[in-house]
Design a protein around this motif. Structure first.
Motif, PDB file in Angstrom:
ATOM      1  N   ARG A 136       1.010  -1.136  -0.191  1.00 42.49           N
ATOM      2  CA  ARG A 136      -0.184   0.126  -0.347  1.00 42.49           C
ATOM      3  C   ARG A 136       0.667   1.399   0.110  1.00 42.49           C
ATOM      4  N   MET A 137       2.057   0.835   0.431  1.00 49.20           N
ATOM      5  CA  MET A 137       2.735   2.270   0.164  1.00 49.20           C
ATOM      6  C   MET A 137       3.184   2.460  -1.337  1.00 49.20           C
ATOM      7  N   GLY A 138       3.674   3.755  -1.869  1.00 52.46           N
ATOM      8  CA  GLY A 138       4.449   4.397  -2.573  1.00 52.46           C
ATOM      9  C   GLY A 138       2.979   4.343  -4.214  1.00 52.46           C
ATOM     10  N   LEU A 139       1.781   4.230  -3.765  1.00 58.51           N
ATOM     11  CA  LEU A 139       0.796   4.089  -4.992  1.00 58.51           C
ATOM     12  C   LEU A 139       0.863   5.471  -5.604  1.00 58.51           C
ATOM     13  N   ALA A 140       1.210   6.814  -4.578  1.00 54.59           N
ATOM     14  CA  ALA A 140       0.997   7.851  -5.307  1.00 54.59           C
ATOM     15  C   ALA A 140       1.998   7.746  -6.974  1.00 54.59           C
ATOM     16  N   ALA A 141       3.030   6.517  -6.775  1.00 54.69           N
ATOM     17  CA  ALA A 141       4.766   6.373  -8.337  1.00 54.69           C
ATOM     18  C   ALA A 141       2.880   6.207  -9.677  1.00 54.69           C
ATOM     19  N   PHE A 142       1.808   6.053  -8.820  1.00 55.73           N
ATOM     20  CA  PHE A 142       1.473   4.996 -10.524  1.00 55.73           C
ATOM     21  C   PHE A 142      -0.339   5.933 -10.478  1.00 55.73           C
ATOM     22  N   ALA A 143      -0.559   7.406  -9.531  1.00 54.76           N
ATOM     23  CA  ALA A 143      -1.877   7.996  -9.746  1.00 54.76           C
ATOM     24  C   ALA A 143      -2.084   8.893 -10.458  1.00 54.76           C
ATOM     25  N   HIS A 144      -1.129   9.090 -11.830  1.00 48.12           N
ATOM     26  CA  HIS A 144      -0.783   9.657 -13.205  1.00 48.12           C
ATOM     27  C   HIS A 144      -1.807   9.152 -13.847  1.00 48.12           C
ATOM     28  N   LEU A 145      -1.462   7.229 -14.021  1.00 52.80           N
ATOM     29  CA  LEU A 145      -1.972   6.936 -14.768  1.00 52.80           C
ATOM     30  C   LEU A 145      -3.240   6.204 -14.676  1.00 52.80           C
ATOM     31  N   ASP A 146      -3.814   7.426 -15.382  1.00 51.53           N
ATOM     32  CA  ASP A 146      -5.619   7.372 -15.046  1.00 51.53           C
ATOM     33  C   ASP A 146      -6.119   5.911 -16.441  1.00 51.53           C
ATOM     34  N   ASP A 147      -5.422   6.007 -17.329  1.00 55.34           N
ATOM     35  CA  ASP A 147      -6.257   5.101 -18.448  1.00 55.34           C
ATOM     36  C   ASP A 147      -6.027   3.247 -17.740  1.00 55.34           C
ATOM     37  N   LEU A 148      -5.082   3.102 -17.072  1.00 55.90           N
ATOM     38  CA  LEU A 148      -5.062   2.111 -16.564  1.00 55.90           C
ATOM     39  C   LEU A 148      -5.769   1.479 -15.671  1.00 55.90           C
ATOM     40  N   TRP A 149      -5.978  -0.126 -15.752  1.00 54.74           N
ATOM     41  CA  TRP A 149      -7.268  -0.091 -14.253  1.00 54.74           C
ATOM     42  C   TRP A 149      -5.369  -1.242 -13.585  1.00 54.74           C
ATOM     43  N   PHE A 150      -6.491  -1.277 -11.985  1.00 55.96           N
ATOM     44  CA  PHE A 150      -5.567  -1.625 -11.110  1.00 55.96           C
ATOM     45  C   PHE A 150      -5.884  -2.349 -10.152  1.00 55.96           C
ATOM     46  N   LEU A 151      -5.718  -3.300  -9.920  1.00 52.14           N
ATOM     47  CA  LEU A 151      -6.061  -4.686  -8.943  1.00 52.14           C
ATOM     48  C   LEU A 151      -4.655  -5.113  -7.867  1.00 52.14           C
ATOM     49  N   VAL A 152      -4.892  -4.032  -7.019  1.00 51.05           N
ATOM     50  CA  VAL A 152      -3.829  -3.862  -5.828  1.00 51.05           C
ATOM     51  C   VAL A 152      -4.000  -4.659  -4.764  1.00 51.05           C
ATOM     52  N   ARG A 153      -3.393  -5.064  -4.228  1.00 45.84           N
ATOM     53  CA  ARG A 153      -3.518  -5.990  -3.217  1.00 45.84           C
ATOM     54  C   ARG A 153      -2.379  -5.663  -1.692  1.00 45.84           C
ATOM     55  N   SER A 154      -3.211  -5.781  -0.951  1.00 49.26           N
ATOM     56  CA  SER A 154      -2.229  -5.020   0.373  1.00 49.26           C
ATOM     57  C   SER A 154      -2.570  -5.493   1.734  1.00 49.26           C
ATOM     58  N   VAL A 155      -2.134  -6.592   2.950  1.00 46.77           N
ATOM     59  CA  VAL A 155      -2.605  -6.876   3.761  1.00 46.77           C
ATOM     60  C   VAL A 155      -3.281  -5.293   4.444  1.00 46.77           C
ATOM     61  N   ASP A 156      -3.038  -3.827   4.708  1.00 42.91           N
ATOM     62  CA  ASP A 156      -3.628  -3.002   5.145  1.00 42.91           C
ATOM     63  C   ASP A 156      -4.520  -2.093   3.956  1.00 42.91           C
ATOM     64  N   ALA A 157      -5.887  -1.235   4.103  1.00 48.46           N
ATOM     65  CA  ALA A 157      -6.431  -0.398   2.577  1.00 48.46           C
ATOM     66  C   ALA A 157      -5.098   0.447   2.606  1.00 48.46           C
ATOM     67  N   PRO A 158      -4.811   1.131   1.785  1.00 49.62           N
ATOM     68  CA  PRO A 158      -4.161   1.567   1.064  1.00 49.62           C
ATOM     69  C   PRO A 158      -4.742   3.364   0.918  1.00 49.62           C
ATOM     70  N   GLU A 159      -3.839   4.329   1.233  1.00 46.87           N
ATOM     71  CA  GLU A 159      -4.297   6.259   1.138  1.00 46.87           C
ATOM     72  C   GLU A 159      -3.493   6.676   0.423  1.00 46.87           C
ATOM     73  N   PRO A 160      -5.213   7.578  -0.507  1.00 46.23           N
ATOM     74  CA  PRO A 160      -4.573   8.562  -0.938  1.00 46.23           C
ATOM     75  C   PRO A 160      -3.141   8.972  -1.230  1.00 46.23           C
ATOM     76  N   PRO A 161      -2.900   9.450  -1.900  1.00 48.52           N
ATOM     77  CA  PRO A 161      -3.345   8.895  -3.465  1.00 48.52           C
ATOM     78  C   PRO A 161      -3.102   8.101  -4.315  1.00 48.52           C
ATOM     79  N   TYR A 162      -3.482   7.790  -4.936  1.00 47.50           N
ATOM     80  CA  TYR A 162      -3.592   6.491  -5.779  1.00 47.50           C
ATOM     81  C   TYR A 162      -4.421   6.101  -6.791  1.00 47.50           C
ATOM     82  N   PRO A 163      -4.288   5.565  -7.400  1.00 45.32           N
ATOM     83  CA  PRO A 163      -5.056   5.536  -8.985  1.00 45.32           C
ATOM     84  C   PRO A 163      -6.029   5.582  -8.641  1.00 45.32           C
ATOM     85  N   ALA A 164      -6.824   6.668  -9.986  1.00 44.26           N
ATOM     86  CA  ALA A 164      -8.348   6.689 -10.361  1.00 44.26           C
ATOM     87  C   ALA A 164      -9.233   5.472 -10.192  1.00 44.26           C
ATOM     88  N   ARG A 165      -8.474   4.567 -10.948  1.00 43.47           N
ATOM     89  CA  ARG A 165      -9.258   3.140 -11.220  1.00 43.47           C
ATOM     90  C   ARG A 165      -8.706   1.829 -10.720  1.00 43.47           C
TER      91      ARG A 165
END
Length: 255
Positions: A136-165
């Motif tokens: 869940r740490m470091g998702l900000a690196a992918f937050a600008h990729l609006d054209d891509l869809w992400f399945l994010v697996r983590s132990v705890d829920a991530p906090e923004p910024p993160y990908p929109a889709r």
């Protein structure tokens, strides 16, 4: 003999289990506190940071630590350098317990990246539906990729910024090969992003990706301090600890 394990990993818990209960040995495991409900090792546990290298050195002195073992995650980064500096300041022997990284095999389509940001730059050319297993740490690196869809697996829920889709899957290993195959199929994943964390518990995703012909972006490990003795298994670390002489103490048997 007081042993401090910088932990939070499977290997750290295994090492604590090997050393716990040894006559004449006091054991403390230190967890960073980034996971809400961590798997607790046996023995005494402290949670939270030390306040940098000097703070760790002060803790080592205050609690009369004889041996320090850095068994943190390969991507913990800063803590390993703090441990090396703290051990030098407090004149405490230091051992690094680091699991081996993964190696590609025939059929793998791996693309190496030096950072999460570099991985994000590679993504648009490799796929549109991303299985992101970097935590869940470091998702900000992918937050600008609006054209891509992400399945994010983590132990705890991530906090923004993160990908929109993004869809979040809260889970922790070990994972099975059948389960990873089904994830890739159900979510129509066409590219996998992972850190080279090593360990068998999370390796099945690599096999599933290879079978499905899914390319994998592998984020390389950060640098580690030079000159620190290193072992690859908890058993080797336990032997090192038990062999290490403590001034004024009789030799101990190796477990």
């Amino acid at each position: 003999m007081h042993v401090l394990i910088l932990g939070g990993t499977t290997e750290a818990r295994r090492l604590a289990g090997l050393l716990h209960g040894t006559p004449g040995l006091a054991l403390t495991s230190s967890l960073a506190g980034r996971v809400a409900n961590p798997r607790m090792p046996p023995g005494e546990v402290r949670v939270g940071g030390f306040g940098g290298a000097e703070g760790m050195a002060a803790w080592l002195r205050e609690h009369a630590v004889d041996v320090l073992v850095d068994a943190t995650h390969p991507f913990a980064g800063t803590i390993s350098f703090n441990a090396a500096s703290a051990a030098a300041l407090a004149q405490v022997p230091l051992l690094a317990l680091r699991r081996p990284g993964w190696d590609p095999v025939e059929g793998d389509a791996w693309h190496e990246a030096g950072s999460l940001e570099a991985a994000a730059r590679l993504l648009p050319g490799l796929g549109r539906r991303v299985f992101l297993t970097t935590g869940r740490m470091g998702l900000a690196a992918f937050a600008h990729l609006d054209d891509l869809w992400f399945l994010v697996r983590s132990v705890d829920a991530p906090e923004p910024p993160y990908p929109a889709r993004m869809e979040v899957l809260l889970d922790r290993g070990p994972f099975t090969l059948d389960g990873e195959r089904e994830l890739l199929r159900r979510h129509r994943v066409d590219v996998l992003v992972t850190k080279d964390s090593g360990a068998a518990a999370t390796a099945p995703k690599l096999t599933a990706a290879r079978e499905a012909g899914v390319p994998v972006i592998v984020v390389r490990r950060p640098p580690v301090p030079e000159g620190v003795p290193e072992v690859a298994t908890p058993e080797a670390a336990a032997r090192w600890v038990m062999r290490h002489p403590v001034p004024g103490a009789p030799p101990r048997n190796t477990p």
